[in-house]
Scaffold this motif. Structure first.
Motif, PDB file in Angstrom:
ATOM      1  N   ARG A  25      58.201-106.855  37.823  1.00 49.82           N
ATOM      2  CA  ARG A  25      58.570-107.674  38.980  1.00 49.82           C
ATOM      3  C   ARG A  25      59.551-106.916  39.871  1.00 49.82           C
ATOM      4  NH1 ARG A  25      63.441-110.235  38.840  1.00 49.82           N
ATOM      5  NH2 ARG A  25      64.568-110.185  36.872  1.00 49.82           N
ATOM      6  N   ALA A  26      59.713-107.423  41.107  1.00 51.33           N
ATOM      7  CA  ALA A  26      60.641-106.783  42.048  1.00 51.33           C
ATOM      8  C   ALA A  26      62.060-106.961  41.527  1.00 51.33           C
ATOM      9  CB  ALA A  26      60.487-107.429  43.425  1.00 51.33           C
ATOM     10  N   ARG A  28      65.685-106.500  42.553  1.00 48.50           N
ATOM     11  CA  ARG A  28      66.446-106.249  43.784  1.00 48.50           C
ATOM     12  C   ARG A  28      67.951-106.299  43.577  1.00 48.50           C
ATOM     13  NH1 ARG A  28      62.303-110.235  46.113  1.00 48.50           N
ATOM     14  NH2 ARG A  28      61.128-109.086  47.676  1.00 48.50           N
ATOM     15  N   TYR A  77      68.217-101.363  58.000  1.00 49.12           N
ATOM     16  CA  TYR A  77      67.342-102.230  57.213  1.00 49.12           C
ATOM     17  C   TYR A  77      67.791-103.691  57.361  1.00 49.12           C
ATOM     18  CZ  TYR A  77      64.857-104.311  53.286  1.00 49.12           C
ATOM     19  OH  TYR A  77      64.046-105.112  52.527  1.00 49.12           O
ATOM     20  N   ASN A 105      62.724-115.894  45.389  1.00 51.10           N
ATOM     21  CA  ASN A 105      62.254-114.588  45.845  1.00 51.10           C
ATOM     22  C   ASN A 105      62.931-114.205  47.170  1.00 51.10           C
ATOM     23  OD1 ASN A 105      60.356-112.675  47.286  1.00 51.10           O
ATOM     24  ND2 ASN A 105      59.438-112.764  45.254  1.00 51.10           N
ATOM     25  N   ALA A 109      65.433-111.115  48.123  1.00 55.93           N
ATOM     26  CA  ALA A 109      65.188-110.191  49.239  1.00 55.93           C
ATOM     27  C   ALA A 109      66.421-110.108  50.141  1.00 55.93           C
ATOM     28  CB  ALA A 109      63.971-110.649  50.025  1.00 55.93           C
ATOM     29  N   LEU A 112      69.097-108.083  48.459  1.00 59.60           N
ATOM     30  CA  LEU A 112      68.830-106.648  48.600  1.00 59.60           C
ATOM     31  C   LEU A 112      69.264-106.163  49.981  1.00 59.60           C
ATOM     32  CD1 LEU A 112      67.525-104.024  47.473  1.00 59.60           C
ATOM     33  CD2 LEU A 112      65.438-104.742  48.625  1.00 59.60           C
ATOM     34  N   PHE A 140      49.760 -96.597  49.142  1.00 61.15           N
ATOM     35  CA  PHE A 140      50.093 -97.687  48.218  1.00 61.15           C
ATOM     36  C   PHE A 140      49.751 -97.403  46.758  1.00 61.15           C
ATOM     37  CE2 PHE A 140      50.746-100.477  52.017  1.00 61.15           C
ATOM     38  CZ  PHE A 140      52.084-100.681  51.761  1.00 61.15           C
ATOM     39  N   SER A 158      61.839-102.056  43.882  1.00 66.73           N
ATOM     40  CA  SER A 158      60.991-103.001  44.615  1.00 66.73           C
ATOM     41  C   SER A 158      60.383-102.269  45.796  1.00 66.73           C
ATOM     42  CB  SER A 158      61.800-104.222  45.081  1.00 66.73           C
ATOM     43  OG  SER A 158      62.884-103.814  45.893  1.00 66.73           O
ATOM     44  N   THR A 160      59.605-102.218  49.729  1.00 62.98           N
ATOM     45  CA  THR A 160      59.993-102.787  51.016  1.00 62.98           C
ATOM     46  C   THR A 160      59.392-101.953  52.153  1.00 62.98           C
ATOM     47  OG1 THR A 160      62.020-101.591  51.658  1.00 62.98           O
ATOM     48  CG2 THR A 160      62.265-103.303  49.976  1.00 62.98           C
ATOM     49  N   THR A 161      59.195-102.654  53.265  1.00 59.43           N
ATOM     50  CA  THR A 161      58.669-101.976  54.460  1.00 59.43           C
ATOM     51  C   THR A 161      59.453-102.367  55.714  1.00 59.43           C
ATOM     52  OG1 THR A 161      57.059-103.759  54.637  1.00 59.43           O
ATOM     53  CG2 THR A 161      56.284-101.724  53.620  1.00 59.43           C
ATOM     54  N   ALA A 162      60.467-103.247  55.556  1.00 60.13           N
ATOM     55  CA  ALA A 162      61.163-103.794  56.735  1.00 60.13           C
ATOM     56  C   ALA A 162      61.801-102.700  57.593  1.00 60.13           C
ATOM     57  CB  ALA A 162      62.227-104.801  56.290  1.00 60.13           C
ATOM     58  N   PRO A 199      56.347-114.908  38.862  1.00 65.15           N
ATOM     59  CA  PRO A 199      55.477-116.088  38.996  1.00 65.15           C
ATOM     60  C   PRO A 199      54.182-115.699  39.706  1.00 65.15           C
ATOM     61  CG  PRO A 199      57.314-116.172  40.577  1.00 65.15           C
ATOM     62  CD  PRO A 199      57.529-114.961  39.730  1.00 65.15           C
TER      63      PRO A 199
HETATM   64  C1  LIG Z   1      53.363-104.394  51.765  1.00 64.23           C
HETATM   65  C2  LIG Z   1      54.580-105.080  51.248  1.00 64.23           C
HETATM   66  C3  LIG Z   1      55.762-105.034  51.972  1.00 64.23           C
HETATM   67  C4  LIG Z   1      56.938-105.666  51.509  1.00 64.23           C
HETATM   68  N1  LIG Z   1      58.096-105.555  52.223  1.00 64.23           N
HETATM   69  C5  LIG Z   1      59.232-106.108  51.715  1.00 64.23           C
HETATM   70  C6  LIG Z   1      60.491-105.922  52.376  1.00 64.23           C
HETATM   71  O1  LIG Z   1      60.582-105.273  53.427  1.00 64.23           O
HETATM   72  N2  LIG Z   1      61.584-106.474  51.812  1.00 64.23           N
HETATM   73  C7  LIG Z   1      61.527-107.182  50.640  1.00 64.23           C
HETATM   74  O2  LIG Z   1      62.576-107.641  50.164  1.00 64.23           O
HETATM   75  N3  LIG Z   1      60.357-107.397  50.013  1.00 64.23           N
HETATM   76  C8  LIG Z   1      59.210-106.857  50.508  1.00 64.23           C
HETATM   77  N4  LIG Z   1      58.015-107.036  49.841  1.00 64.23           N
HETATM   78  C9  LIG Z   1      57.894-107.983  48.728  1.00 64.23           C
HETATM   79  C10 LIG Z   1      58.456-107.565  47.385  1.00 64.23           C
HETATM   80  O3  LIG Z   1      58.611-106.196  47.248  1.00 64.23           O
HETATM   81  C11 LIG Z   1      57.751-108.155  46.166  1.00 64.23           C
HETATM   82  O4  LIG Z   1      56.552-107.511  45.946  1.00 64.23           O
HETATM   83  C12 LIG Z   1      57.443-109.631  46.229  1.00 64.23           C
HETATM   84  O5  LIG Z   1      58.556-110.354  46.653  1.00 64.23           O
HETATM   85  C13 LIG Z   1      57.001-110.146  44.850  1.00 64.23           C
HETATM   86  O6  LIG Z   1      58.051-110.022  43.952  1.00 64.23           O
HETATM   87  P1  LIG Z   1      57.815-110.319  42.378  1.00 64.23           P
HETATM   88  O7  LIG Z   1      56.849-109.274  41.908  1.00 64.23           O
HETATM   89  O8  LIG Z   1      59.169-110.159  41.763  1.00 64.23           O
HETATM   90  O9  LIG Z   1      57.261-111.681  42.287  1.00 64.23           O
HETATM   91  C14 LIG Z   1      56.873-106.386  50.298  1.00 64.23           C
HETATM   92  C15 LIG Z   1      55.680-106.428  49.564  1.00 64.23           C
HETATM   93  C16 LIG Z   1      54.544-105.781  50.017  1.00 64.23           C
HETATM   94  C17 LIG Z   1      53.288-105.821  49.189  1.00 64.23           C
END
Ligand SMILES: Cc1cc2nc3c(=O)[nH]c(=O)nc-3n(C[C@H](O)[C@H](O)[C@H](O)COP(=O)(O)O)c2cc1C
Length: 219
Positions: A25-26, A28, A77, A105, A109, A112, A140, A158, A160-162, A199
């Motif tokens: 899981r992510a 953070r 960021y 979730n 985020a 983080l 990816f 985790s 991120t792409t923001a 989840p």
């Molecule tokens: C393409 C992509 C971009 C994402 N960008 C961000 C981001 O910029 N910041 C962030 O906190 N989560 C981002 N996420 C989401 C999380 O990294 C994470 O995958 C999601 O919240 C599910 O978390 P879990 O596996 O713990 O349930 C991104 C997920 C994907 C697939």
């Protein structure tokens, strides 16, 4: 853990693959303690075993560890993240019907975003453009391999792409040429919490044999 306490060759090698996949899981919430460069190398090496079109291996990894540079990145960021998720987060907090797992979730985020400068490694994954377009999809598989390798060796990470709304400025700061933009930023560090199953809806809601059917359709 210091570099001398870790057996880089052996760490993570005996983690069962499917169990790692189910529990990656992510993460953070990260501790600020440094991560040995040899371990960063190890998880990036896992990235290099990903498939890619024509085996072109388009990835470039830039690991930022220096605190001043991490602060510079984190500032951008945070700005990008607040603009992107801020309004949705406020609506979610005020909505008693909002699913608690999704709210957790979002809080993760946000945490983080507020603490990114403390994450000891900001790992950027960049890659070659093709026909003038960034090839996010080509990166990816490598990114997922790195996340799973982090899971195996016990690092939190985790996806991120923001940062991409500041993409050109950040890429210039990282020394990345225009032809190889960064696509993802993986904040990596030793986890504060634990790995565990995230989840997810049951696969039985997602898998169809032979033909897709909308919920409620007769067989
Ligand atoms: C393409 C992509 C971009 C994402 N960008 C961000 C981001 O910029 N910041 C962030 O906190 N989560 C981002 N996420 C989401 C999380 O990294 C994470 O995958 C999601 O919240 C599910 O978390 P879990 O596996 O713990 O349930 C991104 C997920 C994907 C697939």
């Amino acid at each position: 853990m210091s570099a001398s306490e870790i057996d880089i060759e052996r760490i993570g090698e005996d983690v069962p693959l499917l169990e790692a996949i189910r529990t990656a899981r992510a993460i953070r919430r990260l501790r600020p303690d440094p991560v040995p460069k040899a371990l960063i190398r190890k998880v990036c090496e896992a990235g290099t075993y990903a498939p890619s079109g024509g085996n072109r291996q388009p990835w470039i990894f830039v690991a930022v560890t220096e605190p001043g540079r991490r602060a510079w990145i984190a500032e951008r960021y945070r700005k990008a993240f607040r603009a992107y998720i801020g309004p949705a987060f406020e609506r979610a907090e005020a909505d008693p019907e909002f699913p608690p797992a999704s709210l957790r979730n979002m809080r993760g985020a946000l945490h983080l975003a507020e603490h990114l400068h403390e994450a000891p490694v900001h790992l950027f994954v960049a890659g070659w453009k093709r026909r003038a377009e960034p090839q996010l999809q080509a990166l990816f598989p490598a990114i997922q391999n790195i996340l799973l390798a982090c899971r195996a060796v016990g690092l939190g990470a985790s996806l991120t792409t923001a940062h991409r709304s500041f993409g050109a400025e950040i890429d210039a700061y990282l020394g990345l040429p225009e032809k190889t933009p960064s696509c993802a930023l993986l904040p990596i560090g030793w986890p504060q919490g634990r790995y565990g199953r995230p989840p997810r809806a049951s696969v039985d809601e997602k898998l169809f044999f032979e033909r897709y059917a909308e919920a409620g359709d007769a067989d």
